[in-house]
Design an enzyme around this catalytic site. Structure first.
Site, PDB file in Angstrom:
ATOM      1  N   SER A  64       0.831  -1.208   0.000  1.00  0.00           N
ATOM      2  CA  SER A  64       0.000   0.000   0.000  1.00  0.00           C
ATOM      3  C   SER A  64       0.863   1.255   0.000  1.00  0.00           C
ATOM      4  O   SER A  64       2.007   1.258   0.471  1.00  0.00           O
ATOM      5  CB  SER A  64      -0.908   0.022   1.230  1.00  0.00           C
ATOM      6  OG  SER A  64      -1.714  -1.128   1.276  1.00  0.00           O
TER       7      SER A  64
HETATM    8  N1  SAH Z   1      -0.876  -4.891   4.053  1.00  0.00           N
HETATM    9  C1  SAH Z   1      -0.074  -5.196   2.880  1.00  0.00           C
HETATM   10  C2  SAH Z   1      -0.733  -4.832   1.564  1.00  0.00           C
HETATM   11  C3  SAH Z   1      -1.821  -5.753   1.273  1.00  0.00           C
HETATM   12  S1  SAH Z   1      -2.283  -6.031  -0.414  1.00  0.00           S
HETATM   13  C4  SAH Z   1       1.299  -4.573   2.950  1.00  0.00           C
HETATM   14  O1  SAH Z   1       1.564  -3.835   3.919  1.00  0.00           O
HETATM   15  O2  SAH Z   1       2.119  -4.845   2.080  1.00  0.00           O
HETATM   16  C5  SAH Z   1      -3.628  -7.116  -0.041  1.00  0.00           C
HETATM   17  C6  SAH Z   1      -3.222  -8.471   0.458  1.00  0.00           C
HETATM   18  O3  SAH Z   1      -4.395  -9.130   0.900  1.00  0.00           O
HETATM   19  C7  SAH Z   1      -2.608  -9.363  -0.614  1.00  0.00           C
HETATM   20  O4  SAH Z   1      -1.383  -9.862  -0.169  1.00  0.00           O
HETATM   21  C8  SAH Z   1      -3.645 -10.478  -0.788  1.00  0.00           C
HETATM   22  O5  SAH Z   1      -3.065 -11.736  -1.112  1.00  0.00           O
HETATM   23  C9  SAH Z   1      -4.281 -10.501   0.591  1.00  0.00           C
HETATM   24  N2  SAH Z   1      -5.619 -11.086   0.652  1.00  0.00           N
HETATM   25  C10 SAH Z   1      -6.630 -10.978  -0.251  1.00  0.00           C
HETATM   26  N3  SAH Z   1      -7.712 -11.673   0.172  1.00  0.00           N
HETATM   27  C11 SAH Z   1      -7.380 -12.225   1.385  1.00  0.00           C
HETATM   28  C12 SAH Z   1      -8.062 -13.063   2.319  1.00  0.00           C
HETATM   29  N4  SAH Z   1      -9.305 -13.494   2.122  1.00  0.00           N
HETATM   30  N5  SAH Z   1      -7.394 -13.422   3.441  1.00  0.00           N
HETATM   31  C13 SAH Z   1      -6.133 -13.006   3.680  1.00  0.00           C
HETATM   32  N6  SAH Z   1      -5.435 -12.231   2.833  1.00  0.00           N
HETATM   33  C14 SAH Z   1      -6.047 -11.842   1.690  1.00  0.00           C
END
Ligand code: SAH
Length: 214
Positions: A64
């Site tokens: 992000s």
């Molecule tokens: N917080 C992260 C950015 C997240 S991007 C950082 O600091 O880098 C969103 C993330 O959510 C991705 O890695 C994706 O694989 C994960 N994601 C999507 N759906 C999900 C779910 N149902 N459970 C857990 N993770 C999930």
């Protein structure tokens, strides 16, 4: 872990730009000034680590934008020793910011590759974070209830399953909606069955998906 002098200078500038964009929580700004964001990114994007932009990580996901991390973390009102659940570990950067602020962090990722890689990155920084591989739609009730829940992928609706894992007085922050943009939503649990919702602008996130991928 290498944190060159130039990177520290760039973090100072990043923090100044976040102040100008309205971030005022000094603990959040201190954490952003401390955590070396470049080590969470692909070396090809290293020189972009301290610009206020989202960037690709593995598995088609993104780290992000620093402003978004700062904004969501401010809404959570993190205090030392707060128990925080993060859904969507991704690179592990948001989890590191929370750990740097003194929170006890539990984080869930559905994608095996990121689950493994984020732990390797965090190991080089030495934060004590609890990582889980699984579907964040279920939360992690066995370690709850939490002072805060932060969802870092676009969620179509916030289920009772997740809301029940908040302490009374706890706060949940999530980008809510299924379209191209989401509404940043804060849910405060003010009683056993009372939840207050408020909206905090529009953001763009990758979608939260069901199930896990190996
Ligand atoms: N917080 C992260 C950015 C997240 S991007 C950082 O600091 O880098 C969103 C993330 O959510 C991705 O890695 C994706 O694989 C994960 N994601 C999507 N759906 C999900 C779910 N149902 N459970 C857990 N993770 C999930």
């Amino acid at each position: 872990m290498t944190d060159p002098f130039e990177a520290r200078g760039m973090r100072d500038k990043l923090v100044n730009s976040l102040r100008q964009k309205g971030i005022t929580d000094e603990e959040v700004l201190r954490a952003i000034n401390t955590v070396p964001r470049h080590i969470f990114m692909d070396p090809a994007f290293m020189h972009h680590a301290y610009t206020d932009k989202a960037f690709p990580i593995a598995a088609g996901q993104t780290i992000s934008q620093p402003y978004t991390v700062a904004f969501m973390t401010s809404l959570l009102k993190v205090k030392k020793r707060h128990k925080i659940l993060e859904i969507g570990t991704g690179s592990g950067y948001q989890a590191a910011i929370l750990a740097e602020m003194g929170a006890k962090v539990y984080t869930i990722e559905r994608c095996k590759e990121l689950f493994i890689k984020s732990q390797q990155t965090i190991a080089t920084l030495g934060y004590n974070i609890h990582f889980f591989f699984g579907d964040g739609y279920l939360g992690k009730p066995e370690y709850g209830p939490y002072d805060g829940i932060i969802i870092t992928a676009a969620i179509p609706e916030i289920s009772e399953t997740l809301l029940k894992q908040l302490k009374t007085g706890g706060r949940l922050v999530a980008p809510l909606g299924e379209g191209d943009v989401q509404i940043m939503t804060l849910v405060e649990r003010s009683g056993s069955d009372t939840y207050n919702y408020s909206s905090h602008g529009t953001f763009v996130f990758v979608p939260m998906l069901k199930g896990t991928v190996n």
